[in-house]
Motif scaffolding. Structure first.
Motif, PDB file in Angstrom:
ATOM      1  N   LEU A 153       0.827  -1.202   0.000  1.00 24.85           N
ATOM      2  CA  LEU A 153       0.000   0.000   0.000  1.00 24.85           C
ATOM      3  C   LEU A 153       0.866   1.258   0.000  1.00 24.85           C
ATOM      4  CD1 LEU A 153      -2.801   1.309   0.134  1.00 24.85           C
ATOM      5  CD2 LEU A 153      -2.628   1.222   2.642  1.00 24.85           C
ATOM      6  N   PHE A 154       0.566   2.176  -0.952  1.00 25.59           N
ATOM      7  CA  PHE A 154       1.266   3.456  -1.056  1.00 25.59           C
ATOM      8  C   PHE A 154       0.219   4.564  -1.149  1.00 25.59           C
ATOM      9  CE2 PHE A 154       4.224   0.303  -2.448  1.00 25.59           C
ATOM     10  CZ  PHE A 154       5.479   0.776  -2.102  1.00 25.59           C
ATOM     11  N   LEU A 155       0.353   5.580  -0.288  1.00 21.17           N
ATOM     12  CA  LEU A 155      -0.596   6.689  -0.220  1.00 21.17           C
ATOM     13  C   LEU A 155       0.128   7.998  -0.475  1.00 21.17           C
ATOM     14  CD1 LEU A 155      -2.386   5.616   3.080  1.00 21.17           C
ATOM     15  CD2 LEU A 155      -3.228   5.236   0.762  1.00 21.17           C
ATOM     16  N   THR A 156      -0.520   8.895  -1.209  1.00 27.59           N
ATOM     17  CA  THR A 156       0.000  10.245  -1.432  1.00 27.59           C
ATOM     18  C   THR A 156      -1.136  11.239  -1.259  1.00 27.59           C
ATOM     19  OG1 THR A 156       1.656   9.488  -3.033  1.00 27.59           O
ATOM     20  CG2 THR A 156       1.111  11.817  -3.065  1.00 27.59           C
ATOM     21  N   GLN A 157      -0.873  12.300  -0.505  1.00 25.88           N
ATOM     22  CA  GLN A 157      -1.867  13.355  -0.323  1.00 25.88           C
ATOM     23  C   GLN A 157      -1.178  14.707  -0.392  1.00 25.88           C
ATOM     24  OE1 GLN A 157      -5.494  13.321   0.234  1.00 25.88           O
ATOM     25  NE2 GLN A 157      -4.894  15.353  -0.480  1.00 25.88           N
ATOM     26  N   ASN A 158      -1.563  15.531  -1.386  1.00 22.75           N
ATOM     27  CA  ASN A 158      -1.114  16.914  -1.482  1.00 22.75           C
ATOM     28  C   ASN A 158      -2.192  17.822  -0.890  1.00 22.75           C
ATOM     29  OD1 ASN A 158       1.396  16.607  -2.834  1.00 22.75           O
ATOM     30  ND2 ASN A 158       0.298  16.208  -4.749  1.00 22.75           N
ATOM     31  N   ILE A 159      -1.761  18.791  -0.113  1.00 22.83           N
ATOM     32  CA  ILE A 159      -2.670  19.724   0.540  1.00 22.83           C
ATOM     33  C   ILE A 159      -2.212  21.143   0.222  1.00 22.83           C
ATOM     34  CG2 ILE A 159      -3.645  20.498   2.741  1.00 22.83           C
ATOM     35  CD1 ILE A 159      -2.792  17.752   3.901  1.00 22.83           C
ATOM     36  N   GLY A 160      -3.117  21.966  -0.258  1.00 23.87           N
ATOM     37  CA  GLY A 160      -2.811  23.372  -0.494  1.00 23.87           C
ATOM     38  C   GLY A 160      -3.893  24.242   0.115  1.00 23.87           C
ATOM     39  N   TRP A 161      -3.489  25.221   0.907  1.00 23.21           N
ATOM     40  CA  TRP A 161      -4.431  26.162   1.512  1.00 23.21           C
ATOM     41  C   TRP A 161      -3.857  27.551   1.400  1.00 23.21           C
ATOM     42  CZ3 TRP A 161      -4.298  29.751   5.491  1.00 23.21           C
ATOM     43  CH2 TRP A 161      -5.537  30.252   5.917  1.00 23.21           C
ATOM     44  N   GLN A 162      -4.642  28.486   0.914  1.00 25.79           N
ATOM     45  CA  GLN A 162      -4.153  29.857   0.795  1.00 25.79           C
ATOM     46  C   GLN A 162      -5.309  30.831   0.939  1.00 25.79           C
ATOM     47  OE1 GLN A 162      -4.073  32.484  -1.844  1.00 25.79           O
ATOM     48  NE2 GLN A 162      -5.818  31.563  -2.885  1.00 25.79           N
ATOM     49  N   ARG A 163      -4.976  31.998   1.482  1.00 23.37           N
ATOM     50  CA  ARG A 163      -5.910  33.101   1.594  1.00 23.37           C
ATOM     51  C   ARG A 163      -5.221  34.351   1.070  1.00 23.37           C
ATOM     52  NH1 ARG A 163     -10.137  32.733   5.292  1.00 23.37           N
ATOM     53  NH2 ARG A 163     -10.735  34.717   4.336  1.00 23.37           N
ATOM     54  N   GLY A 164      -6.005  35.340   0.724  1.00 25.90           N
ATOM     55  CA  GLY A 164      -5.423  36.589   0.256  1.00 25.90           C
ATOM     56  C   GLY A 164      -6.491  37.652   0.165  1.00 25.90           C
ATOM     57  N   ASN A 165      -6.073  38.909   0.221  1.00 28.77           N
ATOM     58  CA  ASN A 165      -7.033  39.988   0.036  1.00 28.77           C
ATOM     59  C   ASN A 165      -6.335  41.204  -0.547  1.00 28.77           C
ATOM     60  OD1 ASN A 165      -5.999  41.645   2.297  1.00 28.77           O
ATOM     61  ND2 ASN A 165      -6.857  40.015   3.571  1.00 28.77           N
ATOM     62  N   PHE A 166      -7.165  42.077  -1.088  1.00 26.43           N
ATOM     63  CA  PHE A 166      -6.674  43.343  -1.596  1.00 26.43           C
ATOM     64  C   PHE A 166      -6.665  44.349  -0.443  1.00 26.43           C
ATOM     65  CE2 PHE A 166      -9.009  41.372  -5.204  1.00 26.43           C
ATOM     66  CZ  PHE A 166      -7.908  41.122  -6.009  1.00 26.43           C
ATOM     67  N   GLN A 167      -5.550  44.997  -0.268  1.00 31.86           N
ATOM     68  CA  GLN A 167      -5.468  46.029   0.760  1.00 31.86           C
ATOM     69  C   GLN A 167      -5.806  47.406   0.203  1.00 31.86           C
ATOM     70  OE1 GLN A 167      -1.508  44.396   1.395  1.00 31.86           O
ATOM     71  NE2 GLN A 167      -1.886  44.452   3.600  1.00 31.86           N
ATOM     72  N   ASN A 168      -5.621  47.555  -1.106  1.00 36.27           N
ATOM     73  CA  ASN A 168      -5.993  48.796  -1.789  1.00 36.27           C
ATOM     74  C   ASN A 168      -6.185  48.469  -3.261  1.00 36.27           C
ATOM     75  OD1 ASN A 168      -6.440  51.446  -2.573  1.00 36.27           O
ATOM     76  ND2 ASN A 168      -4.266  52.001  -2.552  1.00 36.27           N
ATOM     77  N   PHE A 169      -7.411  48.576  -3.756  1.00 41.03           N
ATOM     78  CA  PHE A 169      -7.687  48.226  -5.151  1.00 41.03           C
ATOM     79  C   PHE A 169      -8.903  49.009  -5.640  1.00 41.03           C
ATOM     80  CE2 PHE A 169      -9.059  44.624  -8.235  1.00 41.03           C
ATOM     81  CZ  PHE A 169      -8.603  45.379  -9.308  1.00 41.03           C
ATOM     82  N   PRO A 170      -8.705  50.282  -6.051  1.00 41.99           N
ATOM     83  CA  PRO A 170      -9.821  51.050  -6.618  1.00 41.99           C
ATOM     84  C   PRO A 170     -10.123  50.603  -8.038  1.00 41.99           C
ATOM     85  CG  PRO A 170      -7.801  52.357  -6.622  1.00 41.99           C
ATOM     86  CD  PRO A 170      -7.469  51.065  -5.948  1.00 41.99           C
ATOM     87  N   THR A 171     -11.390  50.306  -8.326  1.00 39.80           N
ATOM     88  CA  THR A 171     -11.778  49.854  -9.657  1.00 39.80           C
ATOM     89  C   THR A 171     -13.290  49.984  -9.803  1.00 39.80           C
ATOM     90  OG1 THR A 171     -11.599  48.035 -11.269  1.00 39.80           O
ATOM     91  CG2 THR A 171     -12.105  47.444  -8.992  1.00 39.80           C
ATOM     92  N   VAL A 172     -13.784  49.707 -11.001  1.00 44.12           N
ATOM     93  CA  VAL A 172     -15.226  49.673 -11.240  1.00 44.12           C
ATOM     94  C   VAL A 172     -15.793  48.370 -10.675  1.00 44.12           C
ATOM     95  CG1 VAL A 172     -17.016  49.574 -13.020  1.00 44.12           C
ATOM     96  CG2 VAL A 172     -15.070  51.129 -13.286  1.00 44.12           C
TER      97      VAL A 172
END
Length: 750
Positions: A595-614
């Motif tokens: 038995l061989f197991l592989t698990q990839n995990i990716g977690w990310q967050r992000g936000n705009f601190q200043n982004f004026p737009t329509v």
């Protein structure tokens, strides 16, 4: 089955993927001299058993994901976009169902429909950078493996970037004869064929020739007439000629050609922005509407009744020269790549001609890289210095059919030229201190000039607008510093800080006013990363992980501009300040025999601190209520960047010997991708729903490894999901992902 004679093989481990490293200024040597590719898979000819691939990379401090050729084949990964099934925090999406792709790695990326700008994540094939991802179409065959490197790059090789790189490694010629072939047949009459031959031509001279074809696989149907869509029609060839005039010199000449006339998956509208016509009613999620008017087909020079499809041709050549002078090794890489693209998409996803689009691209790119590095990988001091030059020329023309859109009722075309030239110098060194501590630092300087010329917007039967040229130049530094500690034989920790740089560019699609051609600014990022690699129970359990924080300045984002009396259009702009953070990791386990197991995990967050737009959602809502276009401006400060927060992929594999002469491998694999916004601040239909996909495979092979037979399935549960999405004049649409595919593959190699 891995290609026989691959210059990059790990023995005896067959397949694995993990978050592993490509250490600064460190090269891998194999039989017969240095391997040309810096990232080439390590050759391990020791008698020590390795149940996990790439054991040497466990001692290298970085977060690169390395994937073996066997894993790529097992997971049925035949396009760049498939790599998101075996790497963490990676999202790769087709642009409107076509061969063009947008990459997002650790939240760094942007949606560039015109593909005339450099992306935050670069594609490399055998150390050659591809400035436009579409150029790599059809080249994922006869592979030795692949790597995905997150974060700023460029101080050791190639070109600077902010998001990272995806690197494909193809098999090199061999000094003994090898040949093989495979045939893959699956649902919806899909067929894939590959073959290769490799061997010596004379003393010190060897070659390799490989090719593939793809046909069928169309699974969409048109409920209006029962027609079907999505059949592949692609063939590609790659050749390599390797000459070793002496034990210190390797000269490798390569060339490739791809012809892609495949149909593309078309869009399914999910919301009508303009007008009162009901959206098409589908009996099944595998249905979609499309159409093409004879007048539009005649205008673009294609046959009447054209379906959403590609008409693409790519070819290129590259020359690698490596010479070991004793104390130093010299490497030179020259490459020329061309792109001839003709692409038709029915973006509104209806039988009306409200956003039918055809574009042509005529582009070429020349790159030259030279490097000097020390020749002895065991020295305490490792170093590399080099320079990189790139020159690209591009001409594009977009045709739009708005005949059934009441506010326009015309056909139009936008054309432009693009010139770009850049040069960079880089250096990187590392030093191994006592007690398992290594420190390193790198520096890069880059000059980039690009201009957009001859842009013309023509309404057939109406007015023609000509816009004056615009140009932009960048002059920036990037760099990296770091430290690692090999705490024990099987445990390493590291920390590094990197500054990345990416030049500015232009938005050129559907230009109506000169201001749309104002260049967007260069993007920079300061990345902090800490990671570890551990084999707490060697050959039983491997744990790798990395945490990161990205501090972006002028992050390049696809925003919105409102053209009076015309409507909202997408435009690449800059968010003055933004951030993202998260982690990724890989768990590989061999808890007991078989038995061989592989698990990839990716977690990310992000936000705009200043982004004026329509604010597109509010602007569209105002038009729906008042029938007048009025820009509702907003600042997305504090708004999530919209990237999937959680991505998971993995597999379980049971390897069962049968009577000492054969083996049977079988097991499931899975993929989860969280919800993703398709416009800044998007909610509701402005977000792609999360999804989970399940697959499986069964492979039977003899101990000799000369052949194998595989049965496999993808999306076993036949789940409905959206692979990507966007807006097209009157509708918001999703590009649906593939339904259940069940197939079989037979491979042989000698």
């Amino acid at each position: 089955m891995p290609a026989k004679g691959s210059a990059t093989t790990v023995l005896p481990a067959r397949h694995s993927s993990s978050v592993v490293a490509a250490h600064p200024a460190q090269r891998v040597h194999g039989k017969g001299g240095p391997v040309v590719s810096r990232h080439a898979t390590d050759v391990d000819v020791s008698a020590r058993r390795h149940d996990f691939a790439y054991p040497d990379a466990q001692h290298l401090p970085d977060a690169t994901t390395r994937i073996t050729a066997e894993r790529l084949k097992e997971r049925d990964i035949v396009t760049l976009r498939g790599l998101e099934r075996v790497a963490p925090n990676l999202t790769m999406q087709s642009i409107n169902g076509t061969a063009s792709s947008n990459f997002y790695l650790r939240g760094a990326g942007f949606n560039d429909f015109t593909q005339n700008n450099m992306g935050p994540v670069l594609t490399y094939i055998d150390d050659v950078a591809y400035p436009y991802s579409t150029m790599s179409d059809g080249q994922m065959f006869d592979l030795a493996g692949a790597t995905v490197t997150p974060g700023p790059v460029g101080t050791e090789h190639g070109q600077s970037d902010t998001g990272g790189e995806v690197h494909l490694h193809t098999n090199n010629p061999t000094d003994v004869w090898h040949y093989g072939a495979s045939q893959d047949i699956a649902s919806y009459a899909r067929s894939r064929s590959e073959a290769y031959v490799s061997g010596p031509l004379a003393k010190g001279l060897s070659f390799r020739l490989a090719g593939q074809t793809r046909h069928g696989g169309g699974w969409q149907t048109n409920p209006l007439n029962g027609d079907h869509l999505g059949d592949a029609d692609l063939w590609a060839l790659r050749g390599k000629l390797q000459w070793k005039p002496d034990s210190h010199t390797t000269i490798l000449l390569g060339g490739h050609f791809t012809q892609d006339n495949s149909q593309v998956v078309t869009s399914v509208p999910v919301h009508r922005l303009i007008g009162t016509q009901p959206l098409p009613h589908m009996q099944s999620w595998k249905e979609a509407e499309w159409s093409s008017r004879p007048a539009f087909a005649k205008l673009i020079g294609r046959k009447a009744g054209i379906k959403p499809s590609e008409h693409n041709q790519f070819w290129g050549a590259d020359l690698h020269i490596v010479h070991d002078f004793g104390p130093v090794t010299f490497t030179a890489i020259s490459a020329f790549e061309t792109e001839r693209e003709g692409e038709y998409t029915d973006q509104d996803g209806t039988a009306q001609s409200q956003a039918d689009t055809y574009r042509t691209i005529d582009a070429n790119s020349f790159t030259q890289e030279v490097r000097l590095s020390n020749s002895h990988p065991d020295d305490r001091l490792q170093w590399v210095v080099g320079a990189y030059y790139q020159r690209t020329r591009m001409n594009q023309r977009f045709f739009f059919d708005y005949t059934d859109y009441s506010a326009r009722r015309y056909m139009m075309a936008t054309s432009f030229g693009m010139n770009q030239e850049s040069v960079s110098e880089f250096g990187h060194l590392s030093y191994r201190l006592p007690h398992g501590v290594t420190i390193w630092a790198g520096l890069l300087h880059e000059l980039d000039d690009r201009s957009i010329t001859g842009l013309q917007s023509q309404i057939f039967g109406g007015a023609t607008q000509n816009f004056h040229a615009e140009s932009t130049a960048s002059n920036q530094f990037a760099g990296q510093v770091g430290v690692s500690w090999q705490m024990t034989q099987h445990a390493l920790v590291y920390y590094k800080m990197s500054k990345g740089f990416k030049p500015g560019g232009f938005t050129a699609n559907n230009t109506q006013i000169q201001a749309q051609l104002d260049p967007f600014k260069p993007e920079t990022v300061l990345t902090y990363e800490a990671g570890f690699k551990a084999d707490p129970f060697p050959n039983r359990l491997r744990l790798n992980g990395a945490a990161f924080y990205n501090d972006f300045h002028n992050q390049q984002i696809l925003g919105t501009v409102l053209i009076p009396n015309y409507g909202p259009l997408s435009e690449i702009t800059n968010a003055p300040k933004s951030e993202s953070w998260g982690f990724e990791g890989t768990i590989e386990a061999h808890p007991f025999s078989h038995l061989f197991l592989t698990q990839n995990i990716g977690w990310q967050r992000g936000n705009f601190q200043n982004f004026p737009t329509v604010n597109r959602a509010k602007t569209n809502a105002y038009y729906a209520q008042h029938g007048v276009w009025k820009a509702i401006n907003d600042n997305f400060a504090g708004v999530d960047n919209g990237q999937p927060k959680l991505t998971l992929n993995g597999s379980a594999d049971w390897r069962q010997p049968i009577a000492h002469a054969y083996s049977l491998d079988f097991g499931p694999d899975w993929l989860y991708r969280g919800s993703q916004a398709i416009t800044p601040g998007g909610t509701g239909f402005y977000r792609l729903p999360p999804y989970f996909l399940l697959g499986a495979h069964v492979t039977f092979r003899p101990a000799s490894g000369k052949w194998e037979a595989t049965l496999y399935a993808r999306n076993i549960l036949d789940r409905r999901y959206a692979e990507s999405g966007g807006q097209a004049t009157t509708t918001y649409f999703y590009i649906p992902g593939e339904p259940r595919f069940i197939g079989g593959r037979i491979s042989c190699g000698f």
